[in-house]
Design a protein around this motif. Structure first.
Motif, PDB file in Angstrom:
ATOM      1  N   ILE A  60       0.833  -1.209   0.000  1.00 44.51           N
ATOM      2  CA  ILE A  60       0.000   0.000   0.000  1.00 44.51           C
ATOM      3  C   ILE A  60       0.866   1.257   0.000  1.00 44.51           C
ATOM      4  CG2 ILE A  60      -1.614   1.387   1.364  1.00 44.51           C
ATOM      5  CD1 ILE A  60      -2.940  -1.271   2.213  1.00 44.51           C
ATOM      6  N   ASP A  61       1.847   1.327   0.887  1.00 43.11           N
ATOM      7  CA  ASP A  61       2.673   2.518   1.040  1.00 43.11           C
ATOM      8  C   ASP A  61       4.016   2.440   0.324  1.00 43.11           C
ATOM      9  OD1 ASP A  61       0.810   3.858   2.649  1.00 43.11           O
ATOM     10  OD2 ASP A  61       1.535   2.834   4.443  1.00 43.11           O
ATOM     11  N   SER A  62       4.273   1.330  -0.335  1.00 41.97           N
ATOM     12  CA  SER A  62       5.613   1.144  -0.906  1.00 41.97           C
ATOM     13  C   SER A  62       5.848   1.964  -2.165  1.00 41.97           C
ATOM     14  CB  SER A  62       5.872  -0.330  -1.206  1.00 41.97           C
ATOM     15  OG  SER A  62       4.976  -0.795  -2.186  1.00 41.97           O
ATOM     16  N   GLY A  63       4.790   2.269  -2.915  1.00 40.66           N
ATOM     17  CA  GLY A  63       4.978   3.013  -4.151  1.00 40.66           C
ATOM     18  C   GLY A  63       5.856   2.239  -5.120  1.00 40.66           C
ATOM     19  N   SER A  64       6.306   2.900  -6.157  1.00 46.38           N
ATOM     20  CA  SER A  64       7.172   2.246  -7.126  1.00 46.38           C
ATOM     21  C   SER A  64       8.023   3.274  -7.848  1.00 46.38           C
ATOM     22  CB  SER A  64       6.353   1.460  -8.148  1.00 46.38           C
ATOM     23  OG  SER A  64       7.213   0.834  -9.081  1.00 46.38           O
ATOM     24  N   THR A  65       9.287   2.970  -7.964  1.00 52.30           N
ATOM     25  CA  THR A  65      10.207   3.825  -8.711  1.00 52.30           C
ATOM     26  C   THR A  65      10.442   3.266 -10.099  1.00 52.30           C
ATOM     27  OG1 THR A  65      12.131   2.602  -7.924  1.00 52.30           O
ATOM     28  CG2 THR A  65      11.413   4.477  -6.587  1.00 52.30           C
ATOM     29  N   GLY A  66       9.711   2.227 -10.451  1.00 48.91           N
ATOM     30  CA  GLY A  66       9.916   1.552 -11.723  1.00 48.91           C
ATOM     31  C   GLY A  66      10.687   0.261 -11.546  1.00 48.91           C
ATOM     32  N   HIS A  84       1.532  -6.411  -9.087  1.00 51.77           N
ATOM     33  CA  HIS A  84       0.127  -6.272  -9.466  1.00 51.77           C
ATOM     34  C   HIS A  84      -0.521  -5.010  -8.908  1.00 51.77           C
ATOM     35  CE1 HIS A  84      -0.283  -9.833 -11.845  1.00 51.77           C
ATOM     36  NE2 HIS A  84       0.484 -10.446 -10.977  1.00 51.77           N
ATOM     37  N   ARG A  85       0.085  -4.377  -7.922  1.00 50.16           N
ATOM     38  CA  ARG A  85      -0.476  -3.127  -7.401  1.00 50.16           C
ATOM     39  C   ARG A  85       0.136  -1.913  -8.095  1.00 50.16           C
ATOM     40  NH1 ARG A  85      -3.338  -1.707  -2.563  1.00 50.16           N
ATOM     41  NH2 ARG A  85      -3.083  -3.848  -1.910  1.00 50.16           N
ATOM     42  N   HIS A  86       1.467  -1.939  -8.346  1.00 47.13           N
ATOM     43  CA  HIS A  86       2.159  -0.745  -8.838  1.00 47.13           C
ATOM     44  C   HIS A  86       2.790  -0.891 -10.215  1.00 47.13           C
ATOM     45  CE1 HIS A  86       1.603   1.326  -5.049  1.00 47.13           C
ATOM     46  NE2 HIS A  86       2.059   0.269  -4.412  1.00 47.13           N
ATOM     47  N   LYS A  87       2.822  -2.089 -10.779  1.00 51.91           N
ATOM     48  CA  LYS A  87       3.344  -2.344 -12.127  1.00 51.91           C
ATOM     49  C   LYS A  87       4.767  -1.806 -12.362  1.00 51.91           C
ATOM     50  CE  LYS A  87      -0.630  -3.995 -13.639  1.00 51.91           C
ATOM     51  NZ  LYS A  87      -1.009  -5.213 -13.028  1.00 51.91           N
ATOM     52  N   PRO A  88       5.739  -2.168 -11.511  1.00 52.45           N
ATOM     53  CA  PRO A  88       7.107  -1.736 -11.800  1.00 52.45           C
ATOM     54  C   PRO A  88       7.596  -2.348 -13.113  1.00 52.45           C
ATOM     55  CG  PRO A  88       7.108  -3.397 -10.074  1.00 52.45           C
ATOM     56  CD  PRO A  88       5.669  -3.052 -10.360  1.00 52.45           C
ATOM     57  N   GLU A  89       8.502  -1.650 -13.780  1.00 51.37           N
ATOM     58  CA  GLU A  89       9.024  -2.140 -15.058  1.00 51.37           C
ATOM     59  C   GLU A  89       9.984  -3.313 -14.878  1.00 51.37           C
ATOM     60  OE1 GLU A  89      10.639   1.011 -17.449  1.00 51.37           O
ATOM     61  OE2 GLU A  89       9.029   2.361 -16.856  1.00 51.37           O
ATOM     62  N   HIS A  90      10.658  -3.354 -13.734  1.00 49.20           N
ATOM     63  CA  HIS A  90      11.663  -4.387 -13.508  1.00 49.20           C
ATOM     64  C   HIS A  90      11.507  -4.938 -12.090  1.00 49.20           C
ATOM     65  CE1 HIS A  90      15.425  -6.486 -14.164  1.00 49.20           C
ATOM     66  NE2 HIS A  90      15.757  -6.156 -12.937  1.00 49.20           N
ATOM     67  N   VAL A  91      11.485  -6.262 -11.959  1.00 45.23           N
ATOM     68  CA  VAL A  91      11.386  -6.924 -10.659  1.00 45.23           C
ATOM     69  C   VAL A  91      12.598  -7.853 -10.504  1.00 45.23           C
ATOM     70  CG1 VAL A  91      10.058  -8.525  -9.238  1.00 45.23           C
ATOM     71  CG2 VAL A  91       8.874  -6.856 -10.681  1.00 45.23           C
ATOM     72  N   THR A  92      13.304  -7.727  -9.383  1.00 41.11           N
ATOM     73  CA  THR A  92      14.420  -8.608  -9.070  1.00 41.11           C
ATOM     74  C   THR A  92      14.165  -9.271  -7.739  1.00 41.11           C
ATOM     75  OG1 THR A  92      15.989  -7.157 -10.215  1.00 41.11           O
ATOM     76  CG2 THR A  92      16.921  -8.753  -8.670  1.00 41.11           C
ATOM     77  N   CYS A  93      14.169 -10.599  -7.721  1.00 41.38           N
ATOM     78  CA  CYS A  93      14.023 -11.369  -6.484  1.00 41.38           C
ATOM     79  C   CYS A  93      15.354 -12.048  -6.188  1.00 41.38           C
ATOM     80  CB  CYS A  93      12.932 -12.418  -6.623  1.00 41.38           C
ATOM     81  SG  CYS A  93      11.284 -11.743  -6.845  1.00 41.38           S
TER      82      CYS A  93
END
Length: 99
Positions: A60-66, A84-93
């Motif tokens: 909820i509060d995390s936002g996204s920088t992309g 699924h909440r913020h649609k970042p362009e790149h995800v790294t796990c």
């Protein structure tokens, strides 16, 4: 921790079949995996799985920088919710345990 029930074992096997398939997974199949993955089933690895509601609350509060970086990702529930909440362009796990 208790052993898995027959139903939990059956659902976990379906999860593993999806995980090891070559097909592109639907949103519903991804949610099924997150809800039914049992890890080692008895807690011997010390793994902790973030509950679904808590994972959604974190975003909820995390936002996204992309970009999204999840350390100690496990099965990636937090990244899944963030995506699924913020649609970042790149995800790294990042996960030390390959299994």
């Amino acid at each position: 921790m208790a052993r898995l029930t027959k139903q939990q074992s059956k659902l976990h096997q379906q999860v593993m079949d999806l995980v090891h398939s070559d097909k592109v997974l639907t949103f519903e199949e991804k949610e099924f995996i997150l809800q039914n993955y049992q890890g080692d089933g008895i807690g011997g690895t010390g793994a902790f799985f973030t509950p679904e509601g808590l994972a959604w609350d974190f975003t909820i509060d995390s936002g996204s920088t992309g970009s999204c970086l999840e350390l100690c990702a496990g099965i990636g529930r937090l990244s899944f919710c963030q995506y699924h909440r913020h649609k970042p362009e790149h995800v790294t796990c990042v996960e030390l345990n390959r299994d």
